[in-house]
Design an enzyme around this catalytic site. Structure first.
Site, mmCIF file in Angstrom:
data_model
loop_
_atom_site.group_PDB
_atom_site.id
_atom_site.type_symbol
_atom_site.label_atom_id
_atom_site.label_comp_id
_atom_site.label_asym_id
_atom_site.label_seq_id
_atom_site.Cartn_x
_atom_site.Cartn_y
_atom_site.Cartn_z
ATOM 1 N N PHE A 126 49.352 45.688 28.080
ATOM 2 C CA PHE A 126 47.951 45.244 27.997
ATOM 3 C C PHE A 126 47.197 45.900 29.135
ATOM 4 O O PHE A 126 47.566 45.726 30.300
ATOM 5 C CB PHE A 126 47.992 43.724 28.150
ATOM 6 N N GLY A 127 46.181 46.682 28.828
ATOM 7 C CA GLY A 127 45.483 47.415 29.879
ATOM 8 C C GLY A 127 44.057 46.950 30.073
ATOM 9 O O GLY A 127 43.132 47.376 29.370
ATOM 10 N N THR A 129 43.052 45.785 33.743
ATOM 11 C CA THR A 129 42.751 46.050 35.158
ATOM 12 C C THR A 129 42.613 47.546 35.455
ATOM 13 O O THR A 129 43.376 48.358 34.939
ATOM 14 C CB THR A 129 43.877 45.462 36.034
ATOM 15 N N ILE A 160 49.768 48.091 35.216
ATOM 16 C CA ILE A 160 50.060 47.691 33.837
ATOM 17 C C ILE A 160 51.559 47.478 33.620
ATOM 18 O O ILE A 160 52.366 48.402 33.729
ATOM 19 C CB ILE A 160 49.485 48.724 32.832
ATOM 20 N N THR A 161 51.887 46.209 33.309
ATOM 21 C CA THR A 161 53.275 45.844 33.022
ATOM 22 C C THR A 161 53.731 46.591 31.768
ATOM 23 O O THR A 161 53.007 46.615 30.761
ATOM 24 C CB THR A 161 53.375 44.308 32.825
ATOM 25 N N HIS A 361 67.756 26.280 52.517
ATOM 26 C CA HIS A 361 68.952 27.131 52.672
ATOM 27 C C HIS A 361 69.095 27.631 54.120
ATOM 28 O O HIS A 361 70.062 28.348 54.421
ATOM 29 C CB HIS A 361 68.877 28.347 51.748
ATOM 30 N N GLU A 386 46.940 37.826 35.719
ATOM 31 C CA GLU A 386 46.191 37.120 34.661
ATOM 32 C C GLU A 386 45.150 36.158 35.227
ATOM 33 O O GLU A 386 44.951 35.059 34.718
ATOM 34 C CB GLU A 386 47.161 36.431 33.699
ATOM 35 N N SER A 389 44.281 32.697 41.579
ATOM 36 C CA SER A 389 44.031 31.247 41.697
ATOM 37 C C SER A 389 42.536 30.972 41.850
ATOM 38 O O SER A 389 42.015 29.987 41.310
ATOM 39 C CB SER A 389 44.770 30.689 42.915
HETATM 40 C C1 LIG Z 1 52.871 43.156 39.257
HETATM 41 C C2 LIG Z 1 51.556 43.126 38.572
HETATM 42 C C3 LIG Z 1 51.491 43.233 37.192
HETATM 43 C C4 LIG Z 1 50.251 43.264 36.555
HETATM 44 N N1 LIG Z 1 50.194 43.445 35.177
HETATM 45 C C5 LIG Z 1 48.989 43.666 34.589
HETATM 46 C C6 LIG Z 1 48.906 44.043 33.215
HETATM 47 O O1 LIG Z 1 49.927 44.138 32.507
HETATM 48 N N2 LIG Z 1 47.676 44.303 32.682
HETATM 49 C C7 LIG Z 1 46.535 44.212 33.413
HETATM 50 O O2 LIG Z 1 45.466 44.479 32.869
HETATM 51 N N3 LIG Z 1 46.570 43.839 34.727
HETATM 52 C C8 LIG Z 1 47.772 43.575 35.328
HETATM 53 N N4 LIG Z 1 47.825 43.230 36.659
HETATM 54 C C9 LIG Z 1 46.597 43.149 37.430
HETATM 55 C C10 LIG Z 1 46.192 41.735 37.817
HETATM 56 O O3 LIG Z 1 45.753 41.025 36.682
HETATM 57 C C11 LIG Z 1 45.105 41.868 38.909
HETATM 58 O O4 LIG Z 1 45.769 42.313 40.079
HETATM 59 C C12 LIG Z 1 44.380 40.561 39.163
HETATM 60 O O5 LIG Z 1 43.588 40.212 38.067
HETATM 61 C C13 LIG Z 1 43.491 40.638 40.418
HETATM 62 O O6 LIG Z 1 42.684 41.784 40.424
HETATM 63 P P1 LIG Z 1 42.651 42.738 41.709
HETATM 64 O O7 LIG Z 1 44.060 43.051 42.060
HETATM 65 O O8 LIG Z 1 41.743 43.875 41.436
HETATM 66 O O9 LIG Z 1 42.067 41.842 42.873
HETATM 67 P P2 LIG Z 1 40.513 41.573 43.201
HETATM 68 O O10 LIG Z 1 39.784 41.194 41.965
HETATM 69 O O11 LIG Z 1 39.994 42.705 44.016
HETATM 70 O O12 LIG Z 1 40.642 40.282 44.120
HETATM 71 C C14 LIG Z 1 40.994 40.323 45.495
HETATM 72 C C15 LIG Z 1 40.825 38.920 46.068
HETATM 73 O O13 LIG Z 1 39.442 38.517 45.955
HETATM 74 C C16 LIG Z 1 39.359 37.281 45.284
HETATM 75 N N5 LIG Z 1 38.138 37.215 44.469
HETATM 76 C C17 LIG Z 1 37.671 38.130 43.588
HETATM 77 N N6 LIG Z 1 36.541 37.687 43.029
HETATM 78 C C18 LIG Z 1 36.296 36.464 43.533
HETATM 79 C C19 LIG Z 1 35.266 35.476 43.357
HETATM 80 N N7 LIG Z 1 34.281 35.651 42.480
HETATM 81 N N8 LIG Z 1 35.326 34.331 44.079
HETATM 82 C C20 LIG Z 1 36.352 34.120 44.953
HETATM 83 N N9 LIG Z 1 37.343 35.002 45.173
HETATM 84 C C21 LIG Z 1 37.324 36.163 44.469
HETATM 85 C C22 LIG Z 1 40.609 37.232 44.396
HETATM 86 O O14 LIG Z 1 40.931 35.916 44.011
HETATM 87 C C23 LIG Z 1 41.638 37.862 45.320
HETATM 88 O O15 LIG Z 1 42.119 36.902 46.210
HETATM 89 C C24 LIG Z 1 49.064 43.141 37.304
HETATM 90 C C25 LIG Z 1 49.134 43.006 38.705
HETATM 91 C C26 LIG Z 1 50.353 43.019 39.337
HETATM 92 C C27 LIG Z 1 50.393 42.944 40.850
#
Ligand SMILES: Cc1cc2nc3c(=O)[nH]c(=O)nc-3n(C[C@H](O)[C@H](O)[C@H](O)COP(=O)(O)OP(=O)(O)OC[C@H]3O[C@@H](n4cnc5c(N)ncnc54)[C@H](O)[C@@H]3O)c2cc1C
Length: 407
Positions: A126-127, A129, A160-161, A361, A386, A389
């Protein structure tokens, strides 16, 4: 775990037992090894495909098991209880790749793309991000321009997983610039798995009839804190030509598909987090029942018993919230707030319970000899993926205010 007949039908108990036994026999002995080597667990993927775990909630006519979301969530939970990298293989594939095609696809798309996914022949991804857009997914930059009867995609996705190992992807792109969330379309893209030789050898992970799309490539495997055996990569689109019949849903109406997919996916991540927490609690109970200090077993001390009680309390609450949200979605009832609450609570529970399990532990918890160290690392992503928090709190408060005629 107590009587769960409030939530369960017969097949739920059956699938839970089957996956529990499989995870104990096939995953537990190799989980630490895969975490260490960061290799993708292809052989166990093939065994899970054999058991039908990649198509649990999908109709039998498309290769699925004809069960439901709760059954899928239970499988994810039982896998995560032993190893999160194995669990996310089923979770991401089912809720993020196959589900949107099952819910929004045409008959032709279901035959061509859902069937190989649900039948466990190939893995999906699923793409959404991108490097510059995560929480603010509508700010994506990947663009699709119409040329004749094709769409030309350019851009990049990240994190992307199954990016490398997968063959079918549900991807978002901007089709009407400057229209924000109202100008995004979902496309179904195909490519070859990066481990073609292995996939051919074990008969899982590659479907000959899927045409790889020129210009669709992937980056190097990203190295992470946890989920080490899960394959996470960038997707790169350079003038990828996508036929019109690979638009999922309607042009410019893709964002609601992503939101609906994430509502279901959050229940999946809640189940995954719940499984990690339950696994860490199991380990903590076992260890504190064996280890002695001051001439007593650790769990003879009331301070330790109180910690175990707090862990059990949260695991139970996370389970109730997760199964309840799954039931609501299965019954077609509103569940956005409940899915977000379950995801938020279960992921924070996973982080808290795994941290406490490491604490119980002592120094051994900090070593790679015991699984709680890996569980603590694996738990963290459930608070991020997804929707972080913070994003769950935005969703929950928005729904709450809406229910009160505000916001
Ligand atoms: C191992 C892994 C697998 C993943 N798999 C997939 C996948 O298969 N497909 C896919 O599409 N994505 C995937 N992701 C991406 C994941 O969904 C995103 O990392 C996530 O949604 C957060 O986006 P970001 O990393 O750009 O962080 P940012 O959006 O830049 O956020 C950074 C920080 O700012 C905070 N923040 C942002 N906006 C606000 C707000 N309005 N108010 C308060 N706080 C805020 C966030 O909560 C976070 O703490 C994956 C990520 C990882 C690490």
């Amino acid at each position: 775990m107590g009587d769960l007949s409030l939530f369960f039908d017969d097949h739920h108990e059956m699938i839970r037992e089957m996956v529990r036994e499989f995870a104990r026999a096939e995953i537990a002995p190799v989980a630490a090894e895969y975490d260490e080597s960061e290799a993708f667990p292809w052989p166990n993927g093939a065994k899970m495909a054999e058991l039908g775990l990649f198509g649990i909630p999908f109709q039998e006519e498309y290769g699925g098991a004809g069960m439901d979301l709760l059954a899928a969530a239970l499988a994810v939970e039982e896998l995560a209880r032993v190893d999160a990298s194995h669990s996310i293989m089923v979770g991401a594939h089912t809720s993020l790749a196959a589900t949107p095609i099952a819910r929004w696809g045409t008959e032709d798309q279901k035959r061509r793309f859902l069937a190989p996914l649900a039948g466990g022949r190939v893995l999906g991804g699923f793409g959404l991000t991108e490097p510059g857009s995560g929480s603010d997914a509508a700010a994506m930059r990947t663009i699709a321009q119409k040329k004749g009867d094709r769409w030309i995609l350019n851009g990049q996705k990240t994190w992307i997983t199954h990016g490398g190992v997968g063959e079918i992807f549900v991807v978002g792109a901007v089709t009407s610039p400057n229209k924000g969330a109202r100008g995004i379309t979902v496309f179904i893209l195909t490519k070859e798995t990066c481990d073609l030789d292995i996939a051919r050898e074990i008969g899982f992970g590659h479907a000959q009839e899927l045409e790889p799309m020129p210009g669709f490539s992937v980056g190097q495997k990203l190295r992470k804190l946890g989920w080490n055996a899960s394959d996470t990569r960038e997707l790169i689109f350079e003038d990828v030509e996508v036929p019109e019949d690979q638009v999922l849903g309607e042009v410019d109406r893709g964002f609601p598909i992503f939101l609906d997919t994430l509502d279901g996916g959050r229940i999946g991540i809640a189940a995954h987090a719940l499984g990690i927490a339950q696994g860490a609690l199991d380990e903590a109970v076992r260890y504190t029942g064996e280890r002695e200090q001051f001439g007593k077993k650790l769990n003879d001390f009331q301070g330790v018993q109180f910690m175990l009680a707090e862990m059990q309390l949260k695991v139970h609450a996370a389970r109730m919230m997760t199964y309840h949200a799954a039931r609501l979605r299965m019954d077609g009832k509103p569940h956005k707030k409940e899915a977000s609450m379950a995801k938020l609570f279960a992921s924070e529970t996973a982080m808290d319970v795994t941290t406490k399990a490491v604490q119980l532990h002592g120094g051994y918890g900090y070593s790679r000899e015991y699984p709680v160290e890996r569980m603590m690392r694996d738990a963290k992503i459930t608070e991020i993926g997804e929707g972080t928090s913070e994003i769950q709190k935005i969703v929950i408060s928005r729904e709450l205010l809406h229910e009160h005629g505000q916001g």
